[in-house]
Enzyme design. Structure first.
Site, PDB file in Angstrom:
ATOM      1  N   HIS A 214      16.911  63.193  32.929  1.00 23.96           N
ATOM      2  CA  HIS A 214      15.679  62.400  33.026  1.00 23.96           C
ATOM      3  C   HIS A 214      15.447  61.608  31.750  1.00 23.96           C
ATOM      4  O   HIS A 214      15.218  62.187  30.690  1.00 23.96           O
ATOM      5  CB  HIS A 214      14.489  63.315  33.296  1.00 23.96           C
ATOM      6  CG  HIS A 214      13.216  62.590  33.604  1.00 23.96           C
ATOM      7  ND1 HIS A 214      13.020  61.908  34.777  1.00 23.96           N
ATOM      8  CD2 HIS A 214      12.073  62.426  32.892  1.00 23.96           C
ATOM      9  CE1 HIS A 214      11.809  61.376  34.785  1.00 23.96           C
ATOM     10  NE2 HIS A 214      11.213  61.663  33.640  1.00 23.96           N
TER      11      HIS A 214
ATOM     12  N   GLN B 220      11.533  53.915  26.103  1.00 27.44           N
ATOM     13  CA  GLN B 220      10.552  54.641  25.278  1.00 27.44           C
ATOM     14  C   GLN B 220      11.140  55.088  23.937  1.00 27.44           C
ATOM     15  O   GLN B 220      10.400  55.422  23.009  1.00 27.44           O
ATOM     16  CB  GLN B 220       9.968  55.826  26.057  1.00 27.44           C
ATOM     17  CG  GLN B 220       9.090  55.359  27.212  1.00 27.44           C
ATOM     18  CD  GLN B 220       8.553  56.493  28.082  1.00 27.44           C
ATOM     19  OE1 GLN B 220       8.608  57.661  27.714  1.00 27.44           O
ATOM     20  NE2 GLN B 220       8.043  56.148  29.261  1.00 27.44           N
TER      21      GLN B 220
ATOM     22  N   ARG C 290      -0.085  57.479  26.954  1.00 26.94           N
ATOM     23  CA  ARG C 290       0.342  56.583  28.027  1.00 26.94           C
ATOM     24  C   ARG C 290      -0.255  55.184  27.858  1.00 26.94           C
ATOM     25  O   ARG C 290       0.406  54.188  28.143  1.00 26.94           O
ATOM     26  CB  ARG C 290      -0.043  57.191  29.381  1.00 26.94           C
ATOM     27  CG  ARG C 290       0.703  56.555  30.525  1.00 26.94           C
ATOM     28  CD  ARG C 290       0.329  57.171  31.837  1.00 26.94           C
ATOM     29  NE  ARG C 290      -1.003  56.778  32.275  1.00 26.94           N
ATOM     30  CZ  ARG C 290      -1.392  56.764  33.542  1.00 26.94           C
ATOM     31  NH1 ARG C 290      -0.558  57.143  34.498  1.00 26.94           N
ATOM     32  NH2 ARG C 290      -2.611  56.409  33.868  1.00 26.94           N
TER      33      ARG C 290
ATOM     34  N   TYR D 183      11.541  52.321  35.910  1.00 24.85           N
ATOM     35  CA  TYR D 183      10.376  51.756  36.619  1.00 24.85           C
ATOM     36  C   TYR D 183       9.878  50.423  36.103  1.00 24.85           C
ATOM     37  O   TYR D 183       8.990  49.830  36.702  1.00 24.85           O
ATOM     38  CB  TYR D 183       9.232  52.772  36.683  1.00 24.85           C
ATOM     39  CG  TYR D 183       8.730  53.306  35.359  1.00 24.85           C
ATOM     40  CD1 TYR D 183       7.786  52.616  34.619  1.00 24.85           C
ATOM     41  CD2 TYR D 183       9.188  54.526  34.876  1.00 24.85           C
ATOM     42  CE1 TYR D 183       7.316  53.122  33.415  1.00 24.85           C
ATOM     43  CE2 TYR D 183       8.725  55.035  33.675  1.00 24.85           C
ATOM     44  CZ  TYR D 183       7.789  54.326  32.945  1.00 24.85           C
ATOM     45  OH  TYR D 183       7.329  54.822  31.765  1.00 24.85           O
TER      46      TYR D 183
ATOM     47  N   HIS E  26       7.679  57.603  41.911  1.00 24.36           N
ATOM     48  CA  HIS E  26       7.335  57.987  40.535  1.00 24.36           C
ATOM     49  C   HIS E  26       6.632  59.339  40.445  1.00 24.36           C
ATOM     50  O   HIS E  26       6.981  60.194  39.638  1.00 24.36           O
ATOM     51  CB  HIS E  26       6.458  56.915  39.878  1.00 24.36           C
ATOM     52  CG  HIS E  26       6.075  57.231  38.471  1.00 24.36           C
ATOM     53  ND1 HIS E  26       4.988  58.018  38.151  1.00 24.36           N
ATOM     54  CD2 HIS E  26       6.645  56.898  37.295  1.00 24.36           C
ATOM     55  CE1 HIS E  26       4.908  58.139  36.823  1.00 24.36           C
ATOM     56  NE2 HIS E  26       5.900  57.469  36.288  1.00 24.36           N
TER      57      HIS E  26
ATOM     58  N   HIS F  94       8.263  62.806  39.430  1.00 22.05           N
ATOM     59  CA  HIS F  94       7.476  63.530  38.434  1.00 22.05           C
ATOM     60  C   HIS F  94       6.437  64.355  39.185  1.00 22.05           C
ATOM     61  O   HIS F  94       5.779  63.828  40.085  1.00 22.05           O
ATOM     62  CB  HIS F  94       6.651  62.571  37.561  1.00 22.05           C
ATOM     63  CG  HIS F  94       7.416  61.734  36.595  1.00 22.05           C
ATOM     64  ND1 HIS F  94       7.452  60.375  36.676  1.00 22.05           N
ATOM     65  CD2 HIS F  94       8.100  62.055  35.485  1.00 22.05           C
ATOM     66  CE1 HIS F  94       8.138  59.889  35.650  1.00 22.05           C
ATOM     67  NE2 HIS F  94       8.551  60.878  34.916  1.00 22.05           N
TER      68      HIS F  94
ATOM     69  N   GLU G 169       2.774  67.676  35.890  1.00 27.56           N
ATOM     70  CA  GLU G 169       3.023  67.687  34.445  1.00 27.56           C
ATOM     71  C   GLU G 169       1.749  68.019  33.671  1.00 27.56           C
ATOM     72  O   GLU G 169       1.807  68.650  32.619  1.00 27.56           O
ATOM     73  CB  GLU G 169       3.567  66.314  34.021  1.00 27.56           C
ATOM     74  CG  GLU G 169       3.859  66.199  32.532  1.00 27.56           C
ATOM     75  CD  GLU G 169       4.370  64.826  32.123  1.00 27.56           C
ATOM     76  OE1 GLU G 169       4.331  63.907  32.972  1.00 27.56           O
ATOM     77  OE2 GLU G 169       4.790  64.672  30.978  1.00 27.56           O
TER      78      GLU G 169
ATOM     79  N   HIS H 234       9.453  68.019  35.475  1.00 26.44           N
ATOM     80  CA  HIS H 234       8.416  68.802  34.792  1.00 26.44           C
ATOM     81  C   HIS H 234       8.041  70.056  35.595  1.00 26.44           C
ATOM     82  O   HIS H 234       8.338  71.155  35.174  1.00 26.44           O
ATOM     83  CB  HIS H 234       7.153  67.985  34.459  1.00 26.44           C
ATOM     84  CG  HIS H 234       7.431  66.730  33.702  1.00 26.44           C
ATOM     85  ND1 HIS H 234       8.090  66.734  32.498  1.00 26.44           N
ATOM     86  CD2 HIS H 234       7.164  65.419  33.979  1.00 26.44           C
ATOM     87  CE1 HIS H 234       8.205  65.483  32.057  1.00 26.44           C
ATOM     88  NE2 HIS H 234       7.660  64.660  32.932  1.00 26.44           N
TER      89      HIS H 234
ATOM     90  N   ASP I  16      13.696  62.511  28.656  1.00 25.96           N
ATOM     91  CA  ASP I  16      12.461  61.866  29.083  1.00 25.96           C
ATOM     92  C   ASP I  16      12.008  60.722  28.170  1.00 25.96           C
ATOM     93  O   ASP I  16      12.528  59.616  28.252  1.00 25.96           O
ATOM     94  CB  ASP I  16      11.375  62.950  29.247  1.00 25.96           C
ATOM     95  CG  ASP I  16      10.134  62.459  29.972  1.00 25.96           C
ATOM     96  OD1 ASP I  16      10.044  61.254  30.256  1.00 25.96           O
ATOM     97  OD2 ASP I  16       9.245  63.275  30.277  1.00 25.96           O
TER      98      ASP I  16
END
Ligand code: NGQ
Ligand code: ZN
Length: 455
Positions: free
Chosen positions: A55, A60, A81, A120, A208, A233, A236, A270, A321
């Site tokens: 993942h 990021q 976020r 995404y 997602h 996901h 989480e 998660h 991630d």
């Protein structure tokens, strides 16, 4: 035909000495222990199956270290976020490719042979599609092809801004597709992958999360899928659990297991906040728990319910991630330490007795390969040659018996012990380095400098 000679190797039945392994067409063609090396063999110290990193959101990586300053009374996953979305607003296709190249290089040098890229960011800032809807997927393919990592590409369906079909807003506009538009994108990405990537690449799908989808959309999008991986996901954050429960009348994992045919091609990312009943039910499906221990610690998600899950026979793998760190042993160690800190106990993430490092490493090798749809995760004739070698003469490892080496790798050694990585037979890391390291890093530096000046 290439051949590898290893002083020792971890096969399915246990450790063997003096293994000669041949590779043909990306797969392990033969295995002989107690053998002698031949001229031209690549000689290594300790050979193990290489892990899949199941993942990743590669972009990021470029914001690692930028969200660790306190900005409000209490920072949270949700304030992180908000910053991440702001960052997304500025990324160009070239930058996305350069960052992915850097990330895949780091993963390979860390000992991973493959990656599940949960992708995404599809559109231009504001949400308009590129001329080719699969533009940004092809940028990920270019980075994978350049580095040689085994890619399982997971185009993401992201249709709503929050639980209960809220509209997309702000940074989310770049993610948005309805099911039809998403179907077109997946088809285009699959066609592009066939020409851009080697035989071991896969294109699965990834709704997602429950909050970015709806029950009707989810049912429809799952029809697009035959035997390829499905990632989502789930559970989480406590707030996500509460919102989904208020909206759908069940907790996220409970709802998913009751409303989709979750099976061995699924990976639930998660799955942090589950009741014991959900934990056991999930384990029974054969799906993989996609654990991202470093990111889950960094974002304050919480610890996974390891003991109940393993006791019920659950499968797992690991992913990096947010890519705040790309470090294989550290990922496994963080998983185990999250359990110890919660339970005030030692040696927790194992069903029964024995070496925790071995259970973590080989469990994640198996589960990670399953989650990425790769016939790998073990050293066996016929499996993909996803292999990693490390040096047992490192001071952190030199005192250990064979059956303690994976404990040493997970808990005692640094990442520099990794020497070689093969991905489907491609010898992508030798002597701890990727051949294109210098070019990939300099391209990354230019890309992030340009990105920062635009932020
Ligand atoms: C992601 N990250 O997809 O990158 C998410 C944040 C969202 C994590 N869940 C975006 N750790 O949840 O909408
Ligand atoms: Zn994620």
């Amino acid at each position: 035909m290439q051949a590898i000679f290893a002083r020792r190797a971890r096969l399915e039945q246990g450790w063997v000495s003096d293994l000669r392994l041949t590779v043909a067409e990306g797969r392990i063609a033969s295995l002989q222990s107690g053998a002698a090396a031949k001229d031209g063999d690549t000689c290594v110290d300790t050979l193990v199956p290489a892990l899949a990193n199941l993942h990743s959101h590669s972009f990021q990586r470029a914001m690692a270290g930028m969200t660790e300053a306190r900005i409000s009374g209490r920072d949270s996953f949700w304030s992180w976020r908000t910053l991440m979305y702001r960052f997304v607003d500025h990324l160009t296709p070239d930058q996305i490719e350069a960052i992915a190249g850097m990330v895949f290089l780091e993963m390979l040098e860390a000992g991973y042979a493959s990656v599940g890229e949960f992708h995404y960011v599809h559109h231009q800032p504001g949400g308009q599609a590129y001329d080719a809807p699969e533009e940004l997927s092809t940028r990920i393919f270019a980075a994978a092809a350049q580095t040689g990592i085994g890619l399982t590409h997971l185009p993401v369906l992201y249709s709503y801004g929050g639980a209960g079909e809220q509209p997309l807003a702000g940074g989310q506009m770049r993610f948005g597709n309805d099911v039809d538009r998403f179907g077109t994108l997946v088809e285009a990405a699959r066609a592009a992958a066939r020409t851009a990537l080697p035989f071991d690449a896969r294109v699965g799908i990834a709704p997602h999360s429950l909050r970015a989808s709806s029950p009707a959309d989810l049912a429809e999008v799952l029809q697009l899928q035959a035997d390829l991986p499905v990632h989502i996901h789930i559970a989480e954050q406590p707030k996500e659990v509460e919102e989904v429960e208020a909206w759908l009348g069940a907790r996220p994992v409970e709802w998913l297991l009751n409303n989709a045919q979750v099976d061995a091609k699924w990976c639930l990312i998660h799955a942090t906040h589950m009741t014991n009943a959900e934990t056991c039910a999930m384990a029974g499906t054969g799906a993989v728990a996609g654990l991202c221990p470093i990111t889950e610690a960094n974002l304050g998600d919480g610890p996974f319910n390891g003991p109940a899950y393993l006791a019920a026979g659950g499968r797992f793998g690991v992913g990096s991630d947010s890519n705040v760190r790309i470090a294989l042993a550290e990922e496994l160690r963080t998983l185990e330490y999250s359990q110890r800190l919660r339970d005030l106990a030692r040696n927790v993430f194992i069903d029964g007795e024995g070496s925790v490092g071995t259970a973590l490493y080989l469990g994640a090798a198996r589960g990670g390969a399953q989650a990425l749809g790769r016939d790998a995760g073990r050293i066996e004739v016929g499996a993909l040659a996803d292999l990693m070698s490390f040096g047992s003469s490192d001071p952190a490892l030199c005192a250990l018996r064979d059956d303690q080496l994976l404990d040493g790798l997970c808990f005692a050694a640094g990442g520099q012990v990794v020497r070689d990585v093969w991905s489907a037979g491609r010898h992508v890391v030798a002597d701890g380095r990727h051949a294109q390291r210098t070019q990939i890093i300099s391209r990354y530096r230019s890309a992030v400098a340009a990105l920062l000046s635009a932020l």
